[in-house]
Design an enzyme around this catalytic site. Sequence first.
Site, short mmCIF file in Angstrom:
data_model
loop_
_atom_site.label_atom_id
_atom_site.label_comp_id
_atom_site.label_asym_id
_atom_site.label_seq_id
_atom_site.Cartn_x
_atom_site.Cartn_y
_atom_site.Cartn_z
N ASP B 95 0.86 -1.18 0.00
CA ASP B 95 0.00 0.00 0.00
C ASP B 95 0.89 1.24 0.00
OD1 ASP B 95 0.99 0.20 2.51
OD2 ASP B 95 -0.91 -0.02 3.54
N ASP B 269 -8.14 -7.26 0.16
CA ASP B 269 -7.20 -7.56 1.24
C ASP B 269 -7.86 -7.17 2.55
OD1 ASP B 269 -6.71 -4.52 0.99
OD2 ASP B 269 -5.63 -5.09 2.81
N CYS B 307 -13.96 -28.55 6.27
CA CYS B 307 -12.70 -27.92 5.85
C CYS B 307 -11.59 -28.96 5.71
CB CYS B 307 -12.30 -26.86 6.88
SG CYS B 307 -10.76 -26.01 6.49
N CYS B 309 -8.28 -28.07 5.56
CA CYS B 309 -7.00 -27.41 5.82
C CYS B 309 -6.17 -28.20 6.82
CB CYS B 309 -7.21 -25.97 6.30
SG CYS B 309 -7.52 -25.79 8.07
N CYS B 312 -7.67 -28.29 10.38
CA CYS B 312 -8.87 -29.12 10.55
C CYS B 312 -8.60 -30.60 10.32
CB CYS B 312 -9.98 -28.62 9.64
SG CYS B 312 -10.63 -27.01 10.19
N HIS B 338 -6.11 -21.65 9.52
CA HIS B 338 -7.48 -22.01 9.13
C HIS B 338 -8.22 -20.83 8.51
CE1 HIS B 338 -11.52 -23.63 9.18
NE2 HIS B 338 -11.88 -22.47 9.69
#
Lengths: 379, 379
Positions: B95, B269, B307, B309, B312, B338
């Site tokens: 930014d 974002d 999930c 991931c 998980c 997660h």
Amino acid sequence: MIVAITYELIKVCKQSGARLGRVHTPHGVIETPCFMPVGTQATVKTMSPEELKTMDARIILSNTYHLFLRPGHELIARAGGLHKFMNWDRAILTDSGGFQVFSLSEMRKITEEGVQFRSHLNGDKLFLSPEKAMEIQNALGSDIMMAFDECPPFPAEYGYVKRSIERTSRWAERCLQAHARPEDQGLFAIVQGGEYEDLRKQSATDLTSMDFPGYAIGGLSVGEPKPIMYRVLDYTVPLLPSGKPRYLMGVGSPDALIEGAIRGIDMFDCVLPTRIARNGTTMTSKGRVVVRNAANAEDFGPLDPACNCYTCQNYSRAYIRHLLKADETFGIRLTTYHNLHFLLQLMRDVRQAIMEDRLLDFRDEFFAQYGLNDNDKGF
Amino acid sequence: MIVAITYELIKVCKQSGARLGRVHTPHGVIETPCFMPVGTQATVKTMSPEELKTMDARIILSNTYHLFLRPGHELIARAGGLHKFMNWDRAILTDSGGFQVFSLSEMRKITEEGVQFRSHLNGDKLFLSPEKAMEIQNALGSDIMMAFDECPPFPAEYGYVKRSIERTSRWAERCLQAHARPEDQGLFAIVQGGEYEDLRKQSATDLTSMDFPGYAIGGLSVGEPKPIMYRVLDYTVPLLPSGKPRYLMGVGSPDALIEGAIRGIDMFDCVLPTRIARNGTTMTSKGRVVVRNAANAEDFGPLDPACNCYTCQNYSRAYIRHLLKADETFGIRLTTYHNLHFLLQLMRDVRQAIMEDRLLDFRDEFFAQYGLNDNDKGF
């Protein structure tokens, strides 16, 4: 009877007498001499299990006292045991809680039955005894359990230590009786006796008569000068059976790991590498590096050019220093990873040197490079 | 002239008008619509670059203001640029520092030349201007740079916002002039204008006349109700060129990501997923889960059964809760992983729904499962 833990002696270093061996556990084989990272609260601080495997940690230590207080051993048993709870399928050693009761808790009251104390977290009145320590460790399901012992401070008066080791022997007997899963979990006894040679001998004689699958030496690295520790090892290790693993509790400085291995120790644990990592201090082949120091602000080289760990292969001192100064926990991950890798690599080097019958030479080379001399062998 | 950043439109969702596309950068291709994890201080808090890659993050955002203050853009340039400094070889967006100057720093004094302010770290008197923001971002070497803009608060009075966007347009022109590496780094302009339709139009008209390789919409998600944000998007997005990426700054709640994509946004974002993770709050397919809650103490199932991931697949709510309560940073690693995975997976699902011309249906299904209704679309 099936024994959960067995020791296999591969060879003895002709130069030093150090032992190369293997400890067989229900969760894999451990090459010894080995260092065990400490995962006090069912996690090695900042590390994932996968990271510990990448550095080839084969066994970690977790703390009975802490897990008893939080989240509770019964909860962990309901989760399927400590291995499953923390997603670690290799070996785990749990201490007995004894050391923490004596070092962390408040309002201790010691009787023959056990120790009454107050939780350092919330002041709850709690009780640990040989039977309770076994109940907790049986619930956790660690591969190696430790007998509940009394840990005298250093220095302590002879009479106190003598009464203490006699109680510790009686407690060890009660631990053996109370241990509910000897075919799944090996129970190690802890030789105490402070710096009194005859008391170490008495403790070792008592405990080895009971046939535990492994023996620890406790009450060292508690503030005494290192020469005293080495002297205690010199006369205590020979009292232990050669067919079983020998574990020196609470030792993790590079010099003491080497000196311990030379004296016949097979297993070590210590919070040192993870604790100093959180302060931004790292162990390198050239000695200590305090990453936070301004000298590292524009050092775009690795922590240790001789190191092949994840941290040193990918990150600069300047970056790690930036992370630490900015309170970014990834910085502590990187220093923790490096320090643990450093000690695990050191133990691989020690094992190689034993294989080559040159551990004394290795020690001298390491100390010279590390910047240690006879007057300065503390980390 | 070689352009650092190009946009490739793959298709438009027939049901919603959302765009499926690709942003080509010097550090790889980004499938859009996409969510960009925020790595404020040259690290996505608690995560390693490898972990971000495992969840297929293609681009991350880092903050010019923070890196300017610490460790300094010149140090990062000497380290070889931000990618090398932080060991991230995929795309980076920085930014402009404008938003942080207006939200974090103290003693601001705004002139046509730029903004004088005091560091929130040590009170140092500092100055940012369009030229300085370009110098810093050129030194960092990000793939996408942002023009230095003035960020009015919400709500702000019409006359103030009008003067502000006119200054932002003049500053954008100066950024274009000062940008030293247009063949390596793409510079995006930021359309401001608060909730005033004619000012958004004026800002967009000014900035699109200057031919930036991408456009952001700023000044939203700063406290205004979501219906206002969506209304601003409804009339602002059509003012932006269809051949360039459109970036909605600071948005990261699941509902707003979907609503933004529906309105033609390509990039987002937000610190939301990482910030709430540090408080132990997670996003799941059934809505928010506050892991610290006592209800999870003995829940040995994953955060989100739907999930796949790392967190998980390997850890229970009970374990994560234990880590959080014990102040173990590995717990925050697990919740952060997660949450970021959740949003990156959501964007994959959004892209799939665009491909299948059913993003409006997907939204309704997601909202129903997530437990959102028309009166409660805030995360």
